[in-house]
Design an enzyme around this catalytic site. Structure first.
Site, PDB file in Angstrom:
ATOM      1  N   GLU A  35       0.814  -1.223   0.000  1.00 53.17           N
ATOM      2  CA  GLU A  35       0.000   0.000   0.000  1.00 53.17           C
ATOM      3  C   GLU A  35       0.851   1.279   0.000  1.00 53.17           C
ATOM      4  OE1 GLU A  35      -3.209   1.368  -0.094  1.00 53.17           O
ATOM      5  OE2 GLU A  35      -3.568  -0.553  -1.043  1.00 53.17           O
ATOM      6  N   HIS A  37       3.709   1.810  -1.620  1.00 53.05           N
ATOM      7  CA  HIS A  37       4.037   2.101  -3.022  1.00 53.05           C
ATOM      8  C   HIS A  37       2.794   2.602  -3.772  1.00 53.05           C
ATOM      9  CE1 HIS A  37       7.041  -1.246  -2.116  1.00 53.05           C
ATOM     10  NE2 HIS A  37       7.847  -0.286  -2.538  1.00 53.05           N
ATOM     11  N   ASP A 150      11.564   6.796   3.570  1.00 51.59           N
ATOM     12  CA  ASP A 150      13.011   6.803   3.298  1.00 51.59           C
ATOM     13  C   ASP A 150      13.451   8.262   3.217  1.00 51.59           C
ATOM     14  OD1 ASP A 150      13.633   3.783   2.608  1.00 51.59           O
ATOM     15  OD2 ASP A 150      11.722   4.288   1.704  1.00 51.59           O
ATOM     16  N   GLN A 153      16.808   9.244   1.695  1.00 52.99           N
ATOM     17  CA  GLN A 153      16.769   9.064   0.238  1.00 52.99           C
ATOM     18  C   GLN A 153      16.069  10.257  -0.414  1.00 52.99           C
ATOM     19  OE1 GLN A 153      15.855   5.238  -1.904  1.00 52.99           O
ATOM     20  NE2 GLN A 153      13.807   6.096  -1.902  1.00 52.99           N
ATOM     21  N   SER A 185       6.788  -2.119   4.615  1.00 48.75           N
ATOM     22  CA  SER A 185       8.077  -2.268   3.944  1.00 48.75           C
ATOM     23  C   SER A 185       8.102  -3.638   3.287  1.00 48.75           C
ATOM     24  CB  SER A 185       9.217  -2.177   4.965  1.00 48.75           C
ATOM     25  OG  SER A 185      10.414  -2.682   4.392  1.00 48.75           O
TER      26      SER A 185
HETATM   27  P1  AMP Z   1      11.374   0.682  -2.419  1.00 51.60           P
HETATM   28  O1  AMP Z   1      10.600  -0.253  -3.295  1.00 51.60           O
HETATM   29  O2  AMP Z   1      11.584   0.192  -1.035  1.00 51.60           O
HETATM   30  O3  AMP Z   1      12.643   1.176  -3.086  1.00 51.60           O
HETATM   31  O4  AMP Z   1      10.460   1.983  -2.251  1.00 51.60           O
HETATM   32  C1  AMP Z   1       9.973   2.673  -3.371  1.00 51.60           C
HETATM   33  C2  AMP Z   1       9.320   3.942  -2.895  1.00 51.60           C
HETATM   34  O5  AMP Z   1       8.253   3.621  -1.998  1.00 51.60           O
HETATM   35  C3  AMP Z   1      10.282   4.859  -2.096  1.00 51.60           C
HETATM   36  O6  AMP Z   1      10.047   6.204  -2.481  1.00 51.60           O
HETATM   37  C4  AMP Z   1       9.885   4.589  -0.671  1.00 51.60           C
HETATM   38  O7  AMP Z   1      10.156   5.678   0.184  1.00 51.60           O
HETATM   39  C5  AMP Z   1       8.387   4.382  -0.820  1.00 51.60           C
HETATM   40  N1  AMP Z   1       7.840   3.643   0.347  1.00 51.60           N
HETATM   41  C6  AMP Z   1       8.324   2.511   0.898  1.00 51.60           C
HETATM   42  N2  AMP Z   1       7.590   2.170   1.987  1.00 51.60           N
HETATM   43  C7  AMP Z   1       6.628   3.119   2.121  1.00 51.60           C
HETATM   44  C8  AMP Z   1       5.572   3.332   3.056  1.00 51.60           C
HETATM   45  N3  AMP Z   1       5.349   2.501   4.076  1.00 51.60           N
HETATM   46  N4  AMP Z   1       4.786   4.422   2.891  1.00 51.60           N
HETATM   47  C9  AMP Z   1       5.000   5.283   1.859  1.00 51.60           C
HETATM   48  N5  AMP Z   1       5.979   5.127   0.938  1.00 51.60           N
HETATM   49  C10 AMP Z   1       6.790   4.065   1.069  1.00 51.60           C
END
Ligand code: AMP
Length: 292
Positions: A35, A37, A150, A153, A185
């Site tokens: 959710e 993403h 993040d 980031q 996550s």
């Molecule tokens: P990742 O697939 O972990 O590289 O994350 C892709 C994007 O999704 C990044 O911009 C993360 O910051 C964001 N993201 C990851 N977990 C969450 C979350 N729980 N709530 C909002 N955005 C998230």
């Protein structure tokens, strides 16, 4: 939804949309979508005519002892979720497509890449900044959306986009959580059931510090750390890696909460590294997302 695997195809589809006067919102991910993403895709949808999502598990941002090899890659389920969400383009490149033979250009963002995760994951933000520049230059979105989850980031990407004059808006989106507060996550799937029970203590610790920030404007960082640690200590499966108060844009340490600060933690639950944060405002407590 169109799915493409090559940079040439992604570039071609995006430039056709752009030439037709449509705006593009982009959400880069590593897949194993949840959710969090999907919420970023909705933010992009709210601002743009077309939504582009990439799924790429970027080898350059993993250390040699990290989980690159076993990172989940459920591409079929991810594709179905993005279809349901009404995403227009999914870009799923191979590593050789992102880093062709002879690749030798790196983006290193000084300052914001140091401290917090930068200290414990050497080279991580160099990998993040490099892949983001490549993906952003292929897609050339009007808006790119990143999660506040993040936060470092997000600060690195904002810095690089500003410094390299990449002509696009970077938007931060709020962290989506489970009902018990654990930030969603892709790595939560690594947790054992006992670790999963203890993991929400991370967010409870952040909330405890936020209450202190609300009642004690100008509180020193050590008092915030102590408030956080009360939730973590005595939980045998959790091990604190760092808990710090920093400037949300520069990631420079803040000794006291005399303005908005990013209070960020990394905690090992068994062998799984979990990160989370809150933005603290003196006298107000926690605020949702860093906007500048
Ligand atoms: P990742 O697939 O972990 O590289 O994350 C892709 C994007 O999704 C990044 O911009 C993360 O910051 C964001 N993201 C990851 N977990 C969450 C979350 N729980 N709530 C909002 N955005 C998230």
């Amino acid at each position: 939804m169109i799915t493409v695997r090559t940079a040439a195809e992604a570039r071609w589809v995006c430039s056709n949309w752009r030439s037709a006067g449509e705006t593009l919102g982009f959400v880069p991910t590593m897949g194993a979508l949840h959710e969090g993403h999907l919420s970023l895709a909705r933010v992009a949808r709210g601002r743009c005519d077309r939504v582009v999502v990439s799924i790429f598990v970027n080898p350059l941002q993993f250390g040699p002892a990290e989980d690159f090899g076993c990172y989940p890659r459920p591409l079929e389920a991810d594709t179905a979720l993005l279809e349901q969400e009404g995403v227009d383009l999914l870009f799923v490149p191979e590593a050789s497509e992102v880093y062709p033979a002879g690749f030798s250009t790196w983006i290193e963002v000084e300052g914001v890449s140091a401290g917090l995760c930068g200290e414990f994951r050497p080279g991580h933000f160099k990998g993040v900044a490099t892949v983001c520049c490549i993906l952003l230059s292929i897609i050339r979105p009007h808006v790119a959306v990143f999660g506040q989850k993040d936060a470092q980031q997000l600060a690195v990407v904002r810095r690089v986009v500003q410094d390299l004059r990449l002509n696009m808006e970077i938007v931060g989106a709020p962290t989506i959580r489970e009902a018990d507060g654990l930030a969603l996550s892709s790595r939560n799937s690594y947790l054992s059931s006992a670790e999963r029970v203890e993991a929400p203590a991370i967010y409870r610790g952040l909330c405890r510090a936020a209450r202190l920030a609300k009642s004690c404007p100008g509180v020193p960082v050590q008092a915030l750390r102590d408030a956080f640690s009360e939730e973590i200590e005595g939980r045998p499966l959790l091990r604190l890696q760092y808990i710090d108060l920093v400037d949300p844009s520069t990631i420079a340490p803040m000794p006291v909460l005399d303005r908005r600060g990013l209070f960020a933690a990394a905690v090992l639950a068994g062998t799984t590294r979990l990160i989370d944060n809150v933005l603290l405002e003196p006298g107000t407590g926690a605020v949702e997302v860093e906007t500048c």
